[in-house]
Design an enzyme around this catalytic site. Structure first.
Site, PDB file in Angstrom:
ATOM      1  N   ASP A 135       0.774  -1.188  -0.027  1.00  0.00           N
ATOM      2  CA  ASP A 135       0.026  -0.025   0.095  1.00  0.00           C
ATOM      3  C   ASP A 135       0.838   1.244  -0.114  1.00  0.00           C
ATOM      4  OD1 ASP A 135      -2.353  -1.100  -0.045  1.00  0.00           O
ATOM      5  OD2 ASP A 135      -2.532  -1.433   1.924  1.00  0.00           O
ATOM      6  N   GLU A 138       3.208   0.993  -3.674  1.00  0.00           N
ATOM      7  CA  GLU A 138       2.246   1.004  -4.696  1.00  0.00           C
ATOM      8  C   GLU A 138       1.434   2.213  -5.208  1.00  0.00           C
ATOM      9  OE1 GLU A 138       2.305  -3.783  -5.850  1.00  0.00           O
ATOM     10  OE2 GLU A 138       0.548  -3.041  -4.838  1.00  0.00           O
ATOM     11  N   TYR A 223      -9.726  -0.391   2.525  1.00  0.00           N
ATOM     12  CA  TYR A 223      -9.660  -0.344   3.785  1.00  0.00           C
ATOM     13  C   TYR A 223      -9.353   0.892   4.200  1.00  0.00           C
ATOM     14  CZ  TYR A 223      -9.220  -4.812   6.136  1.00  0.00           C
ATOM     15  OH  TYR A 223      -9.663  -6.012   6.546  1.00  0.00           O
ATOM     16  N   TYR A 225      -6.830   2.885   7.566  1.00  0.00           N
ATOM     17  CA  TYR A 225      -5.738   2.604   8.488  1.00  0.00           C
ATOM     18  C   TYR A 225      -5.753   4.073   9.330  1.00  0.00           C
ATOM     19  CZ  TYR A 225      -4.219  -1.421   5.648  1.00  0.00           C
ATOM     20  OH  TYR A 225      -4.100  -2.645   4.878  1.00  0.00           O
TER      21      TYR A 225
END
Length: 492
Positions: A135, A138, A223, A225
């Site tokens: 993550d 990229e 997602y 975080y």
């Protein structure tokens, strides 16, 4: 939450040609949208759950921290530089803590940041085997950071910091409210002691724990975080990772587990009708360039071992002893955590000692974590080889900041932390970097649908013989006159 399952397209990015289209999901329906709208505005009034009364922390004299020149944070006995970053998200650097005896600031950490996030999904089928993400490398962890929502992401007393990045065409753009800084008090205790009544002394001393939190949140596609750097007045730094957001889900023809003949072939959990939450892992690797009282440090492993006693020595059959070993080279410092082979992991300055002769240091205290179970020769694990160990130590090298390599897209694992560390360079009394990977195994459950409640884990950087004694022993307790008296509006 409504995947078109089984449809994949293989594209040559150099020639911009579509090489193959595969559609193996013709018999799999698109899941219904019922009960997946998580917006508060979409909830019916009779379905809203009002579980709590409003809560807020008041600071009648204002916050105890300042932010100078937009980046230098000063709070209590800490000061550090804070920088939003396109790849790492947020970088904490030049962290120093004030010594209570000398009043001088002492170096703790030169630079700390999220180096890489590795998220492999555990479904080997055609439409899923390639879903193993990096993550930060990229996508850019900071580029995926979203504006924080006042009062909900961060409390009312928060200070916000914008991120300024270069767009693909080179022009700058601003990510507003990307980072917040705030003081936190959750009713925790910094230290306490009450004398036993048999002493006859009426002594009860307690100190509240107030901390300073630096927070960012990144929404990497599905997602979310949440990364917290939390500073305590006793010199401890706690780094916490929270996971929330939407699971990456797989469409299925099943509507009930009673229809499944081989549950293990689901590669996950049936969350709702026609929806599978696929098993996956999260690994968050941190780059921690420690400068404990100076740049030249050593890595000390303190191994706890059981010693057996002979019957003639003592009624005790066994006890524990601590065996200390200084890592000479990188391979000496590669650590796989083991519950029944416990150790402490110290970064020490062998040239600086306390009054009684102990080397000053900080120790890494792992919290709940997970280790990768993938085959070391599995292509995604080769790229994510920095998760082969939970702890690594390398000599500082300016080109070695990103655990998955500088250029991650389409990489083959040729430039990872594991490759660097295999050089087995000297690390004793050198400028060293400590690497720690925080891991999660995630077997989804229905409570994760459609938005998962936050799941968190953390690790600590804790002083170990860094101070001569408890550094917050002389701090005062709270008294009523220090705090505001709030009167309910109805009786005001």
């Amino acid at each position: 939450m409504r995947p078109i399952e089984g449809l994949t397209v293989l594209v040559d990015l150099d020639t911009r040609q579509v090489l193959e289209i595969s559609d193996k999901g013709g018999s799999i329906p698109i899941p219904k949208a019922a009960n997946t709208d998580y917006r508060y505005s979409a909830q019916k009034p009779n379905q809203v759950l009002k579980l709590l009364k409003p809560i807020s922390i008041e600071q009648p004299n204002g916050p105890s921290f300042t932010v100078e020149d937009d980046h230098l944070v000063k709070w209590a006995n800490w000061e550090f530089h804070l920088k939003p970053d396109a790849r790492a998200g947020v970088i904490v650097s030049r962290a120093k803590v004030r010594d209570p005896n000398t009043g001088e600031f002492r170096d703790v950490m030169y630079k700390g940041f999220t180096s890489e996030l590795f998220v492999p999904y555990m479904d080997p089928t055609d439409a899923w085997y390639f879903k193993t993400y990096m993550d930060a490398g990229e996508y850019g962890f900071g580029l995926q950071a979203m504006p924080l929502e006042p009062l909900n992401d961060c409390p009312r007393n928060a200070h916000y910091m914008d991120g300024v990045f270069a767009a693909a065409d080179g022009r700058p753009y601003v990510r507003s409210n990307m980072v917040c800084v705030f003081e936190s008090y959750a009713g925790d205790i910094a230290w306490r002691h009450t004398e036993c009544p048999i002493t006859g002394m009426q002594i009860r001393e307690v100190r509240p724990k107030v901390t300073l939190v630096v927070r960012m949140a990144a929404s990497v596609a599905n997602y979310d975080y949440i990364i917290d750097w939390e500073f305590q007045t006793d010199g401890l730094i706690r780094v916490k990772v929270g996971l929330s957001g939407i699971l990456m889900v797989k469409g299925t023809s099943y509507e009930n587990v009673n229809q499944v003949s081989s549950p293990e072939n689901l590669h996950g959990t049936l969350l709702s009708e026609n929806v599978i939450g696929v098993i996956h892992d999260h690994y968050v690797t941190f780059h921690l360039d420690m400068d404990v009282d100076g740049s030249d440090n050593s890595f000390l492993k303190v191994n706890l071992q059981r010693v057996q006693n002979s019957p003639n020595e003592t009624p005790r059959k066994s006890y524990l002893k601590a065996t200390k070993t200084v890592a000479k080279t990188e391979k000496d410092a590669q650590v796989k955590l083991k519950l029944y082979d416990p150790s402490e992991f110290h970064v020490i300055n062998p040239t600086k000692r306390t009054r009684v002769g102990n080397p000053v240091g900080y120790k890494l205290v792992p919290g709940g974590t997970a280790a990768s179970l993938l085959d070391l020769d599995d292509p995604p694990q080769k790229r994510g080889a920095f998760t082969n160990n939970q702890i690594w130590v390398t000599p500082y090298n300016r080109s070695e900041q990103w655990a998955g390599g500088l250029l991650v897209c389409q990489s083959q694992g040729e430039d990872t932390l594991a490759v660097w560390s295999d050089r087995d360079r000297p690390i004793e009394n050198k400028d060293i970097v400590l690497w720690y990977t925080l891991g999660f195994h995630h077997v989804p459950c229905q409570e994760d649908f459609p938005i998962m409640p936050t799941v968190s884990s953390s690790f600590d950087l804790k002083p170990v013989n860094f101070f001569e004694s408890n550094p917050i022993l002389r701090t005062p307790p709270n008294v009523d006159t220090d705090l505001p008296v709030c009167v309910a509006a109805a009786s005001a």
